[in-house]
Design a protein around this motif. Structure first.
Motif, PDB file in Angstrom:
ATOM      1  N   ASN A  16       0.798  -1.223   0.000  1.00  0.00           N
ATOM      2  CA  ASN A  16       0.000   0.000   0.000  1.00  0.00           C
ATOM      3  C   ASN A  16       0.832   1.275   0.000  1.00  0.00           C
ATOM      4  O   ASN A  16       0.341   2.331   0.379  1.00  0.00           O
ATOM      5  CB  ASN A  16      -0.959  -0.002   1.194  1.00  0.00           C
ATOM      6  N   HIS A  83      -9.979   6.540  -0.708  1.00  0.00           N
ATOM      7  CA  HIS A  83     -10.860   5.616   0.002  1.00  0.00           C
ATOM      8  C   HIS A  83     -11.204   4.368  -0.798  1.00  0.00           C
ATOM      9  O   HIS A  83     -12.081   3.612  -0.383  1.00  0.00           O
ATOM     10  CB  HIS A  83     -12.161   6.347   0.384  1.00  0.00           C
ATOM     11  N   SER A  91      -8.782   0.201   3.783  1.00  0.00           N
ATOM     12  CA  SER A  91      -7.984   1.202   4.506  1.00  0.00           C
ATOM     13  C   SER A  91      -7.927   2.495   3.711  1.00  0.00           C
ATOM     14  O   SER A  91      -7.933   2.487   2.481  1.00  0.00           O
ATOM     15  CB  SER A  91      -6.555   0.706   4.724  1.00  0.00           C
ATOM     16  N   PRO A 121      -0.330   4.480   3.682  1.00  0.00           N
ATOM     17  CA  PRO A 121      -1.423   4.346   4.645  1.00  0.00           C
ATOM     18  C   PRO A 121      -1.564   5.601   5.524  1.00  0.00           C
ATOM     19  O   PRO A 121      -0.565   6.197   5.929  1.00  0.00           O
ATOM     20  CB  PRO A 121      -1.030   3.144   5.494  1.00  0.00           C
TER      21      PRO A 121
END
Length: 129
Positions: A16, A83, A91, A121
Motif C-alpha cells: 500500500n 478511500h 484502509s 497508509p
C-alpha cells in the motif's frame, strides 16, 4: 486531450505504498489561454476535477502561478485521501503530489505536466517529503 508521456514507478516493501513520477505533454486543440491568470485558473480546475470521484477526498490543494524562462507555469501541491485503492482492503491511503504545469510558450494548445506523487497508509510516513 491527446496525451503522450512516460510514467515511472518504484516498488516498495509495502503493497500500500506507491511512488510515481511522470512527464506528459497534453494537446488541447480547442484550448485558448491568453494569460498567466487564465492558465492558473484552468490548471486549478483541472486538478480539482481529477479528485471529484467519490473515491477521493481532497485534504489540501495549492496552486501558484510562476514564470520559468519567460513562459507561464503553475506549481501544484496536493494531499487527498484515497478511500478505494485496490489492495488496500478498505484502509484509507494518503496521496500526496507535487508538480508543474508548463504552458508551451510558442503554442498554447500544448501543456507539459511534470509531477511526483506517493501514496501511503493514513498515519504512515512518506518516503520523501
Amino acid at each position: 486531450s491527446d496525451t503522450k508521456g512516460v510514467i515511472l514507478g518504484r516498488y516498495t516493501e509495502k503493497v500500500n505504498h506507491t511512488i510515481m513520477a511522470s512527464a506528459r505533454i497534453e494537446e488541447y486543440k480547442d484550448l485558448t489561454i491568453k494569460s498567466g491568470a487564465e492558465f492558473l485558473q484552468y490548471t486549478k480546475e483541472k486538478i480539482e476535477e481529477s479528485y471529484k470521484d467519490a473515491r477521493f477526498k481532497p485534504v489540501d490543494i495549492k496552486v501558484s502561478a510562476e514564470r520559468y524562462r519567460g513562459g507561464d507555469c503553475v506549481r501544484y501541491d496536493f494531499t487527498v485521501e484515497d478511500h478505494g485503492a485496490p489492495h488496500a482492503q478498505g484502509s484509507v491511503l494518503i496521496l500526496t503530489g507535487y508538480g508543474f504545469f508548463f504552458l508551451h510558450p510558442d503554442d498554447a494548445k500544448y501543456i507539459i505536466n511534470i509531477n511526483y506523487s506517493q501514496r501511503f497508509p493514513k498515519g504512515g510516513c512518506q518516503v520523501f517529503s
